[in-house]
Design an enzyme around this catalytic site. Structure first.
Site, PDB file in Angstrom:
ATOM      1  N   ARG A 140       0.850  -1.186   0.000  1.00  0.00           N
ATOM      2  CA  ARG A 140       0.000   0.000   0.000  1.00  0.00           C
ATOM      3  C   ARG A 140       0.886   1.238   0.000  1.00  0.00           C
ATOM      4  NH1 ARG A 140      -3.047   2.966   4.783  1.00  0.00           N
ATOM      5  NH2 ARG A 140      -3.944   4.566   3.458  1.00  0.00           N
TER       6      ARG A 140
ATOM      7  N   HIS B 217      -3.073  10.813   0.630  1.00  0.00           N
ATOM      8  CA  HIS B 217      -2.566  10.614   1.995  1.00  0.00           C
ATOM      9  C   HIS B 217      -1.973  11.952   2.466  1.00  0.00           C
ATOM     10  CE1 HIS B 217      -1.142   7.295   4.935  1.00  0.00           C
ATOM     11  NE2 HIS B 217      -0.820   8.448   5.510  1.00  0.00           N
TER      12      HIS B 217
ATOM     13  N   GLU C 108      -7.645   8.289   6.228  1.00  0.00           N
ATOM     14  CA  GLU C 108      -8.003   8.912   7.500  1.00  0.00           C
ATOM     15  C   GLU C 108      -8.594  10.315   7.363  1.00  0.00           C
ATOM     16  OE1 GLU C 108      -4.641   8.689  10.141  1.00  0.00           O
ATOM     17  OE2 GLU C 108      -4.751   6.525  10.253  1.00  0.00           O
TER      18      GLU C 108
ATOM     19  N   ASN D 250      -7.721   1.744   9.692  1.00  0.00           N
ATOM     20  CA  ASN D 250      -6.445   2.010  10.358  1.00  0.00           C
ATOM     21  C   ASN D 250      -6.729   2.008  11.854  1.00  0.00           C
ATOM     22  OD1 ASN D 250      -5.688   2.549   7.741  1.00  0.00           O
ATOM     23  ND2 ASN D 250      -4.957   4.630   8.133  1.00  0.00           N
TER      24      ASN D 250
ATOM     25  N   TYR E  28      -4.812   1.619  15.794  1.00  0.00           N
ATOM     26  CA  TYR E  28      -3.539   1.562  16.514  1.00  0.00           C
ATOM     27  C   TYR E  28      -3.678   1.275  17.998  1.00  0.00           C
ATOM     28  CZ  TYR E  28      -0.951   3.342  12.475  1.00  0.00           C
ATOM     29  OH  TYR E  28      -0.369   3.475  11.241  1.00  0.00           O
TER      30      TYR E  28
ATOM     31  N   GLU F 249      -3.940  -0.107   8.101  1.00  0.00           N
ATOM     32  CA  GLU F 249      -2.758   0.251   8.905  1.00  0.00           C
ATOM     33  C   GLU F 249      -2.912  -0.310  10.311  1.00  0.00           C
ATOM     34  OE1 GLU F 249      -1.593   4.392   9.235  1.00  0.00           O
ATOM     35  OE2 GLU F 249      -1.957   4.717   7.099  1.00  0.00           O
TER      36      GLU F 249
HETATM   37  C1  GBH Z   1      -1.574   7.073  10.801  1.00  0.00           C
HETATM   38  O1  GBH Z   1      -2.337   7.958  11.564  1.00  0.00           O
HETATM   39  C2  GBH Z   1      -1.177   7.708   9.491  1.00  0.00           C
HETATM   40  O2  GBH Z   1      -2.037   7.281   8.448  1.00  0.00           O
HETATM   41  C3  GBH Z   1       0.245   7.448   9.095  1.00  0.00           C
HETATM   42  O3  GBH Z   1       0.615   8.299   8.050  1.00  0.00           O
HETATM   43  C4  GBH Z   1       1.137   7.599  10.310  1.00  0.00           C
HETATM   44  O4  GBH Z   1       2.496   7.500   9.995  1.00  0.00           O
HETATM   45  C5  GBH Z   1       0.748   6.522  11.293  1.00  0.00           C
HETATM   46  O5  GBH Z   1      -0.592   6.639  11.639  1.00  0.00           O
HETATM   47  C6  GBH Z   1       1.531   6.567  12.610  1.00  0.00           C
HETATM   48  O6  GBH Z   1       1.209   7.717  13.330  1.00  0.00           O
HETATM   49  O7  GBH Z   1       0.853  13.478  18.474  1.00  0.00           O
HETATM   50  O8  GBH Z   1      -0.458  12.997  20.433  1.00  0.00           O
HETATM   51  O9  GBH Z   1      -1.164  14.740  18.956  1.00  0.00           O
HETATM   52  C7  GBH Z   1      -2.774   7.461  12.824  1.00  0.00           C
HETATM   53  C8  GBH Z   1      -3.636   8.487  13.537  1.00  0.00           C
HETATM   54  C9  GBH Z   1      -3.647  10.719  14.297  1.00  0.00           C
HETATM   55  C10 GBH Z   1      -2.233   9.129  15.360  1.00  0.00           C
HETATM   56  C11 GBH Z   1      -2.836  11.864  14.880  1.00  0.00           C
HETATM   57  C12 GBH Z   1      -1.427  10.263  15.969  1.00  0.00           C
HETATM   58  C13 GBH Z   1      -1.482  12.547  16.745  1.00  0.00           C
HETATM   59  C14 GBH Z   1      -1.480  12.331  18.231  1.00  0.00           C
HETATM   60  N1  GBH Z   1      -2.825   9.541  14.103  1.00  0.00           N
HETATM   61  N2  GBH Z   1      -2.256  11.450  16.159  1.00  0.00           N
HETATM   62  S1  GBH Z   1      -0.510  13.489  19.075  1.00  0.00           S
END
Ligand code: GBH
Length: 480
Positions: free
Chosen positions: A84, A129, A174, A316, A318, A383
């Site tokens: 991807r 993206h 996202e 996605n 996490y 993701e």
């Molecule tokens: C994904 O976002 C993205 O699609 C990808 O590009 C990125 O590299 C990957 O996750 C890892 O982060 O810093 O505490 O303010 C995941 C959703 C939304 C998670 C924004 C982190 C910021 C939190 N992201 N968030 S903070």
């Protein structure tokens, strides 16, 4: 004390697809090469470098623009079914519009796609993206509804040039995350602080842009190209702090404002924004003295046009938080509309990212919620991944990967969730947005001090390759 080898519990279903991912701005570099124009992340990193923790940028990043053949060899070593990656809009259409098509940009992705296919790897292409051409931001970017037409024009260029070989398309990565770039000046590009409005207006346009791309594919390309097209939503699991009505309702709001805002219009039989979202924003807007809700209302025509426009549910995911209600007063904001306090349990294992704790059971619960409220659609995990500081013996990532995959298999085998593919974020360490190069998500290490950006395999890549080759969780990672 390992459980006996039970194929059902620890094996992946036949035909299950494994992949890994990157995105253009995070890996390509070559920011001023071969006719590419500037995008909103070029602008943010150069004009507001104080917003990037190490004041870095994606000018060179992993230099994947020049090293894509090496990247494909890493993918081959992993044995993944698909890769991807995303297309940089401003590399293909430097004006943002279709009046100028940059052949060097077209060639780059043709070369990458052909190299993947020559190595037995399917391309899965994300159209957007987060790296909007600056020219289009100068017109207001996503809150301007004219963007829906421009996105359709761009999508046509992609289907026309690549659709003979690309069978998986993701319109947007996202939307709940990048539309927040119109809500707040704290983090993401374009860093427009139109609080209480920016995210909702951008959301409206993005849904229409997505639906246009889907209908375009249906009307002009699907018969010949036979691919699938969807969106990649982002959602963390929200576990009610206590098992009480208020906390359950708060977590439900969190889900509806961040996931339902996009998934409900597309996947629910009735379409439109979720009821709780419409009610909350209308209620707050009225109390704030507005005569109309800050959330745009979709016309019946728009609702019908957006409904059903996805062939799979891209997810996605996490991490997990505990949620309980929190009432905000004052200026209108998205945060006030959601009205939730989210906290991790600090005993959960952490990562290099403040927001990312290792909570595999939350993944299973999230998959169940999607199956339940969207009628068990085919889900591709687009993701899932873990950050550290770049160590090669990355035991934290191995633990994350194996425990999240185990819970995903529980969701499939025990709960009947229709998960058909999994994507590990990320193939290589890369530019982690506002955290620069300080947080590493790669299965392969990248040396950003080295002009050649040398890639080195991490232990987690070996484990992922073993999982893909054996189509099961290796016995040593099975829990009691
Ligand atoms: C994904 O976002 C993205 O699609 C990808 O590009 C990125 O590299 C990957 O996750 C890892 O982060 O810093 O505490 O303010 C995941 C959703 C939304 C998670 C924004 C982190 C910021 C939190 N992201 N968030 S903070």
């Amino acid at each position: 004390d390992k459980v006996p080898d039970s194929l059902k519990d620890y094996a992946f279903p036949d035909g299950f697809l494994f992949g890994t991912a990157t995105s253009s701005y995070q890996v390509e570099g070559a920011w001023l090469e071969d006719g590419k124009s500037l995008n909103i992340w070029d602008t943010l990193t150069h004009n507001k470098s104080n917003l990037i923790s190490d004041r870095s940028n994606g000018d060179v990043a992993c230099d994947s623009y020049h090293k894509y053949k090496e990247d494909v060899q890493l993918l081959k070593e992993l044995g993944v079914n698909f890769y991807r990656f995303s297309v940089s809009w401003s590399r293909i259409l430097p004006t943002g519009h279709i009046n100028v098509v940059n052949q060097a940009g077209i060639d780059y992705y043709n070369n990458l796609i052909n190299e993947l296919l020559a190595n037995g790897i399917q391309p899965m292409v994300t159209m957007y993206h987060w790296d909007l051409p600056q020219t289009l931001q100068d017109l207001g970017g996503w809150p301007n509804q004219v963007m829906a037409q421009y996105f359709e024009d761009y999508a046509r260029v992609l289907f026309t040039n690549y659709g003979d070989r690309v069978k998986y398309w993701i319109t947007f990565n996202e939307p709940s995350v990048f539309t927040a770039g119109y809500e707040s000046v704290a983090f993401h590009a374009p860093n427009v602080g139109a609080t209480g409005f920016g995210q909702y207006l951008a959301t409206h346009t993005v849904l229409k842009a997505h639906a246009r791309a889907y209908h375009l594919y249906d009307n002009e390309f699907r018969a010949a190209q036979q691919g699938k097209i969807g969106m990649a939503f982002n959602i963390n699991w929200c576990e009610p702090r206590d098992n009480i009505t208020e906390d359950i309702a708060a977590c439900n709001r969190m889900q509806e404002f961040n996931l339902g805002m996009y998934a409900h219009p597309v996947f629910s039989p009735e379409g439109d924004f979720p009821t709780v979202v419409k009610e909350r924003v209308a209620m707050n807007s009225e109390a704030e003295g507005f005569t109309q809700s800050r959330l745009p209302s979709l016309t019946q025509e728009e609702i019908e046009y957006i409904k059903g426009t996805a062939d799979f549910f891209g997810l996605n995911h996490y991490t997990t938080f505990y949620g309980s209600p929190l009432t905000y007063t004052g200026e209108p904001t998205f945060t006030k509309d959601v009205g939730i306090l989210m906290m991790p349990d600090f005993s959960w294992p952490g990562s290099a990212s403040i927001w990312l704790h290792v909570v595999p059971w939350g993944f299973r619960k999230q998959l169940n919620r999607i199956a339940e409220i969207y009628n068990n659609p085919p889900v591709i995990i687009t993701e899932n991944g873990f950050s550290d500081h770049g160590e090669l013996n990355d035991t934290g990532r191995i633990n994350y990967l194996t425990s999240y995959l185990t819970e995903m298999l529980n969701a499939i085998h025990e709960d009947g969730c229709n998960v058909v593919g999994y994507t590990a974020w990320s193939l290589i360490d890369n530019f982690e947005w506002n955290n620069g190069y300080t947080q590493r998500f790669g299965l392969y290490h990248v040396d950003f001090e080295d002009p050649n950006r040398a890639r080195t395999i991490k232990e987690s890549a070996k484990v992922y390759a073993e999982i893909i080759a054996t189509k099961q969780i290796p016995e040593r990672f099975r829990e009691e």
